[in-house]
Design a protein around this motif. Sequence first.
Motif, PDB file in Angstrom:
ATOM      1  N   GLU A  93       0.817  -1.213   0.000  1.00  0.00           N
ATOM      2  CA  GLU A  93       0.000   0.000   0.000  1.00  0.00           C
ATOM      3  C   GLU A  93       0.849   1.261   0.000  1.00  0.00           C
ATOM      4  O   GLU A  93       0.369   2.344  -0.315  1.00  0.00           O
ATOM      5  N   LEU A  94       2.144   1.132   0.355  1.00  0.00           N
ATOM      6  CA  LEU A  94       3.030   2.285   0.348  1.00  0.00           C
ATOM      7  C   LEU A  94       3.766   2.420  -0.980  1.00  0.00           C
ATOM      8  O   LEU A  94       4.537   3.343  -1.172  1.00  0.00           O
ATOM      9  N   GLN A  95       3.522   1.471  -1.873  1.00  0.00           N
ATOM     10  CA  GLN A  95       4.268   1.448  -3.118  1.00  0.00           C
ATOM     11  C   GLN A  95       3.551   2.261  -4.187  1.00  0.00           C
ATOM     12  O   GLN A  95       2.354   2.154  -4.367  1.00  0.00           O
ATOM     13  N   LYS A  96       4.295   3.087  -4.868  1.00  0.00           N
ATOM     14  CA  LYS A  96       3.769   3.830  -6.006  1.00  0.00           C
ATOM     15  C   LYS A  96       4.546   3.390  -7.237  1.00  0.00           C
ATOM     16  O   LYS A  96       5.751   3.560  -7.302  1.00  0.00           O
ATOM     17  N   SER A  97       3.839   2.837  -8.195  1.00  0.00           N
ATOM     18  CA  SER A  97       4.493   2.287  -9.382  1.00  0.00           C
ATOM     19  C   SER A  97       3.966   2.972 -10.619  1.00  0.00           C
ATOM     20  O   SER A  97       2.773   3.252 -10.717  1.00  0.00           O
ATOM     21  N   GLN A  98       4.856   3.239 -11.542  1.00  0.00           N
ATOM     22  CA  GLN A  98       4.477   3.866 -12.795  1.00  0.00           C
ATOM     23  C   GLN A  98       5.185   3.190 -13.947  1.00  0.00           C
ATOM     24  O   GLN A  98       6.257   2.603 -13.788  1.00  0.00           O
ATOM     25  N   CYS A  99       4.568   3.302 -15.120  1.00  0.00           N
ATOM     26  CA  CYS A  99       5.116   2.690 -16.315  1.00  0.00           C
ATOM     27  C   CYS A  99       4.987   3.675 -17.460  1.00  0.00           C
ATOM     28  O   CYS A  99       3.992   4.409 -17.550  1.00  0.00           O
ATOM     29  N   GLU A 100       5.979   3.702 -18.339  1.00  0.00           N
ATOM     30  CA  GLU A 100       5.871   4.515 -19.537  1.00  0.00           C
ATOM     31  C   GLU A 100       6.639   3.841 -20.662  1.00  0.00           C
ATOM     32  O   GLU A 100       7.606   3.101 -20.431  1.00  0.00           O
ATOM     33  N   VAL A 101       6.181   4.099 -21.878  1.00  0.00           N
ATOM     34  CA  VAL A 101       6.816   3.569 -23.079  1.00  0.00           C
ATOM     35  C   VAL A 101       6.926   4.718 -24.064  1.00  0.00           C
ATOM     36  O   VAL A 101       5.969   5.477 -24.252  1.00  0.00           O
ATOM     37  N   PHE A 102       8.094   4.861 -24.698  1.00  0.00           N
ATOM     38  CA  PHE A 102       8.228   5.912 -25.693  1.00  0.00           C
ATOM     39  C   PHE A 102       9.148   5.446 -26.808  1.00  0.00           C
ATOM     40  O   PHE A 102       9.915   4.489 -26.657  1.00  0.00           O
ATOM     41  N   ASP A 103       9.027   6.118 -27.960  1.00  0.00           N
ATOM     42  CA  ASP A 103       9.772   5.692 -29.138  1.00  0.00           C
ATOM     43  C   ASP A 103      11.127   6.390 -29.221  1.00  0.00           C
ATOM     44  O   ASP A 103      11.547   7.072 -28.292  1.00  0.00           O
ATOM     45  N   ARG A 104      11.783   6.237 -30.349  1.00  0.00           N
ATOM     46  CA  ARG A 104      13.140   6.768 -30.511  1.00  0.00           C
ATOM     47  C   ARG A 104      13.189   8.286 -30.420  1.00  0.00           C
ATOM     48  O   ARG A 104      14.238   8.861 -30.135  1.00  0.00           O
ATOM     49  N   ASP A 105      12.054   8.963 -30.657  1.00  0.00           N
ATOM     50  CA  ASP A 105      11.992  10.416 -30.586  1.00  0.00           C
ATOM     51  C   ASP A 105      11.412  10.905 -29.266  1.00  0.00           C
ATOM     52  O   ASP A 105      11.002  12.067 -29.159  1.00  0.00           O
ATOM     53  N   SER A 106      11.309  10.012 -28.278  1.00  0.00           N
ATOM     54  CA  SER A 106      10.752  10.330 -26.953  1.00  0.00           C
ATOM     55  C   SER A 106       9.254  10.627 -27.012  1.00  0.00           C
ATOM     56  O   SER A 106       8.705  11.241 -26.098  1.00  0.00           O
ATOM     57  N   THR A 107       8.589  10.177 -28.064  1.00  0.00           N
ATOM     58  CA  THR A 107       7.133  10.324 -28.172  1.00  0.00           C
ATOM     59  C   THR A 107       6.470   9.147 -27.471  1.00  0.00           C
ATOM     60  O   THR A 107       6.857   7.993 -27.698  1.00  0.00           O
ATOM     61  N   PRO A 108       5.473   9.384 -26.600  1.00  0.00           N
ATOM     62  CA  PRO A 108       4.825   8.270 -25.892  1.00  0.00           C
ATOM     63  C   PRO A 108       4.213   7.256 -26.844  1.00  0.00           C
ATOM     64  O   PRO A 108       3.650   7.613 -27.884  1.00  0.00           O
ATOM     65  N   VAL A 109       4.332   5.989 -26.487  1.00  0.00           N
ATOM     66  CA  VAL A 109       3.711   4.882 -27.225  1.00  0.00           C
ATOM     67  C   VAL A 109       2.506   4.409 -26.418  1.00  0.00           C
ATOM     68  O   VAL A 109       2.627   4.121 -25.223  1.00  0.00           O
ATOM     69  N   ALA A 110       1.344   4.339 -27.056  1.00  0.00           N
ATOM     70  CA  ALA A 110       0.104   4.008 -26.348  1.00  0.00           C
ATOM     71  C   ALA A 110       0.087   2.528 -25.929  1.00  0.00           C
ATOM     72  O   ALA A 110       0.496   1.645 -26.692  1.00  0.00           O
ATOM     73  N   PHE A 111      -0.419   2.274 -24.720  1.00  0.00           N
ATOM     74  CA  PHE A 111      -0.512   0.910 -24.210  1.00  0.00           C
ATOM     75  C   PHE A 111      -1.610   0.836 -23.161  1.00  0.00           C
ATOM     76  O   PHE A 111      -2.122   1.853 -22.695  1.00  0.00           O
ATOM     77  N   ASP A 112      -1.963  -0.395 -22.782  1.00  0.00           N
ATOM     78  CA  ASP A 112      -2.917  -0.639 -21.706  1.00  0.00           C
ATOM     79  C   ASP A 112      -2.318  -1.658 -20.750  1.00  0.00           C
ATOM     80  O   ASP A 112      -1.598  -2.568 -21.159  1.00  0.00           O
ATOM     81  N   LEU A 113      -2.615  -1.499 -19.466  1.00  0.00           N
ATOM     82  CA  LEU A 113      -2.103  -2.384 -18.423  1.00  0.00           C
ATOM     83  C   LEU A 113      -3.238  -3.201 -17.823  1.00  0.00           C
ATOM     84  O   LEU A 113      -4.306  -2.669 -17.529  1.00  0.00           O
ATOM     85  N   VAL A 114      -2.979  -4.483 -17.629  1.00  0.00           N
ATOM     86  CA  VAL A 114      -3.949  -5.374 -16.990  1.00  0.00           C
ATOM     87  C   VAL A 114      -3.268  -6.024 -15.788  1.00  0.00           C
ATOM     88  O   VAL A 114      -2.216  -6.652 -15.937  1.00  0.00           O
ATOM     89  N   PRO A 115      -3.820  -5.892 -14.577  1.00  0.00           N
ATOM     90  CA  PRO A 115      -3.200  -6.488 -13.391  1.00  0.00           C
ATOM     91  C   PRO A 115      -3.392  -8.003 -13.355  1.00  0.00           C
ATOM     92  O   PRO A 115      -4.441  -8.519 -13.753  1.00  0.00           O
ATOM     93  N   ILE A 116      -2.377  -8.708 -12.875  1.00  0.00           N
ATOM     94  CA  ILE A 116      -2.431 -10.163 -12.701  1.00  0.00           C
ATOM     95  C   ILE A 116      -2.264 -10.452 -11.218  1.00  0.00           C
ATOM     96  O   ILE A 116      -1.137 -10.524 -10.710  1.00  0.00           O
TER      97      ILE A 116
END
Length: 516
Positions: free
Chosen positions: A367-390
């Motif tokens: 509960e104290l953990q803050k997690s983030q994710c990001e993906v970007f291309d060679r030009d630092s432009t964000p790449v769209a994605f979706d996350l599903v918890p397991i």
Amino acid sequence: MTIPIQLAIQGGGAKITYLLAALESVQSFEREGLLRVTRIAGTSAGAIAGALYAAGVDMRRARDAFESDRDQLLRAFPAAGVTRCAWKLLTRQPFWNAAPLRRWLTRLLDGRETIGDLDIPIVVVASDLTNLQPCVYETPEQPLVSCIMDSAGIPFFFRTAPSPAHGNDRVVVDGGICENLPSEELTNAPAYGEIVGITFSASRRRETLTTFASFIGALLETAMNASVIRARQELGANNFVIRTEAGSFDFRRAFEKGLGAEYRETRLLADRFFRDYLERAHRPAGTTAFPQRRLSDVTGALRTMYERQHEPVRFEVLSVRMIVTGASQARAERRGPDDIRHEIVFRATEQPVHCYRIKLTPAAAPELQKSQCEVFDRDSTPVAFDLVPIPDDSNDAREYLLFFRDPIVAGDRRSPVTLRVRDAVAGVLCLVADGRDELMTCATRADRPVPRIEIVVHLPEELLDTSIVPAAGPAGAPMSRPELIPYAAPANFFTLGWRGENVPPNTMFGCNLVRR
């Protein structure tokens, strides 16, 4: 709710007028109580603009000062012909006189003599050519204007090698040579807020290099553009990118269009960027935050599908980085959660990459953990994605499946793609308690040896007795001091690094930390 942020401001020479427009936007949000700037790091023109902001100078007033003093400043930066350049070089004089800029800064800063006199803490970055390393000014007693002038000391234009007769052999020049976007000088800590970069799109020279001065200018701009790439990748979506055709030495254009229509356009675009940033900050369950909803009926099937259909798909992994800041090992008054970042740079080879499994850092108190994710291309432009918890057996989501909305394919124009996962986790390291610790990572699904894996750890200075040694598995070696320069340690921390080359695919690689 007021959102704290830290600002990393890129150097840009003549393009400082565009930085003022962006900072005018930040200032308006801060005055509305929506943002709070906690720390600033700036290089060259970014150091000038950042210092004015940290001194509480109204950015509109700073813009008006540029406009009213435009002719005087333009005379201070004349075009340098061949004869003039040759004479200046022979006599070891810079092409331009820095005195008008120093007087202008002193007047605008209005009695702020030291870094400690500023309202907001600032880090000013220069380049120490004598000792071949960045020169970082941040202590309160250091002279403010002199530090800024060092940071803006463009080689040949403002600074040259001193004559031995001067009795001073230390040469400090423009910080853009080392860190033109100094985000690494800021500390990732919840109290300070996220780091947001104010940066420029890469300059593209149009005219032919017909003069010695234009050649030197192009050389310096190329070096400074290259120094920005890694910092922009680190910040990902937290970059406000200013797009302008003006070059770093194009003072006439910057002081005309950059104070007119393009100033207003930059201000409007900055308003839009920071408004979107505020929306993301107030919506933690957005596309880049890990969702907390339980989908146990669906996720079990998804996990099986991933293991059967996607996990066998291999791709080329170009590099892996693991960066750990061991704040939990600091003294009580400075103690905080450990900051752990994993980064993988990859590209598809034979088969498309549709999804990837992310395993979060084990945490005793999720509960104290803050997690983030990001993906970007060679030009630092964000790449769209979706996350599903397991979820695991305890119904806690410790793994996620990341689905790319558009699969990464062989020859993809976005490649190489960078995937970064970041955790702020309480008590991961145990050096203080156990006297040793292990840091391990793995390039899963790699189809060939990984050219380079780096493990970097920032530790509190009270653990200076710690050494880094091999762990079981593929051979590695300590990172050298030059290799560690891009990984600036937070204040009161020091840095150790471990690297491996051509590491076998899908193999655990790491190191041990041992206190002597």
